[in-house]
Each structure stands twice: as C-alpha cells, then as structure tokens.
Design a protein around this motif. Sequence first.
Motif, mmCIF file in Angstrom:
data_model
loop_
_atom_site.group_PDB
_atom_site.id
_atom_site.type_symbol
_atom_site.label_atom_id
_atom_site.label_comp_id
_atom_site.label_asym_id
_atom_site.label_seq_id
_atom_site.Cartn_x
_atom_site.Cartn_y
_atom_site.Cartn_z
ATOM 1 N N LEU A 6 0.904 -1.298 -0.007
ATOM 2 C CA LEU A 6 -0.137 -0.026 -0.034
ATOM 3 C C LEU A 6 0.773 1.389 -0.022
ATOM 4 N N HIS A 27 1.201 -7.596 -5.335
ATOM 5 C CA HIS A 27 0.474 -6.457 -6.019
ATOM 6 C C HIS A 27 0.567 -5.321 -5.199
ATOM 7 N N ILE A 29 -1.147 -1.520 -4.443
ATOM 8 C CA ILE A 29 -2.127 -0.490 -4.354
ATOM 9 C C ILE A 29 -1.828 0.961 -4.362
ATOM 10 N N THR A 50 -2.526 -1.243 -8.904
ATOM 11 C CA THR A 50 -3.873 -1.060 -9.126
ATOM 12 C C THR A 50 -3.681 0.347 -8.229
ATOM 13 N N VAL A 80 -10.735 0.871 -3.046
ATOM 14 C CA VAL A 80 -9.736 1.866 -2.878
ATOM 15 C C VAL A 80 -10.429 3.090 -3.443
#
Length: 153
Positions: A6, A27, A29, A50, A80
Amino acid sequence: MRRIGLISDTHGLLRPAAVEFLRGCEHIIHAGDIGGGALLAALAALAPVTAVRGNNDREAEIAGLPETIQLEVGPVRLYVLHDLKQLAITPTALGVNVVVSGHSHRPLVEEREGVLYVNPGSAGRRRFKLPIGVGELLIDGHEVMPRVVELDG
C-alpha cells in the motif's frame, strides 16, 4: 499468505526506502496523488499495480484513472479511493472487507463495523510533521493483517 503493498500521496517522489519495502509484494495499491505515469511505471516494475486518481492527479497520463476501484484478493474484497471523506458506499452492504485510502497523509489502521480501514500515510514529501509511510496487507484466506510502517524521511 499474500502480501499486498500500500502506498499513497507520493506526489511524484518514489523514495528508495518505499521501493525496498514494496519489493516482493504480489500486488501494489496506490491510493492516489501519484504525481505522474513514470512513478506508476516504476512501481509496476516491482509488481502489478492498481491505482486510483487523487485530487492532485491532473497529468494527462494518469487523469483517466478511476476515482474508486474494487478488487478481490482471494475471498477478501477491497475498495480503494483517495479521500475517505468521499466514501459514497456502505462497505458492509457491498461485502467490502477492507477500505484503502490516502489523502490525509495520516497513517490509519482502524476497524469499524467489521470493515478494516487502512491509510498507509504519505510516501512523498513530508507535510508538516506527519510521518512518511507505506503499508501492507497480509492476507491469509479470510484473515487480513494490516501494517503501516514509518520510513526514515
């Protein structure tokens, strides 16, 4: 166990310490106020990204990013957005388990009505005396373990 990185409020600055923290994530974000497509490309070299658009993301290359996005990591549903004050849904009604936001530059890990709210803080230039930070979600089945880490400025 899945590790989701994050980051938020980079405002065009990708600190080496943030890159090091995010290395190895499955991943990433980015919760807005990115500061340009080059920063997203640098993050994408680490893991799929993302990202949502923040209130300062006006550059043509990222202006088309969505303001909100939902994604699923196994059985865990994430929502999000950049500014939590703009939350226009009822997370529990949509089956959302985790809301990820940015904007305030203030790290937050809080549970409300069974929904986890996480803001990794700002990873960009220091604002006032607020900490520089990034975060992660460790997801194991339905269990989500959030962590926000302060970086050296």
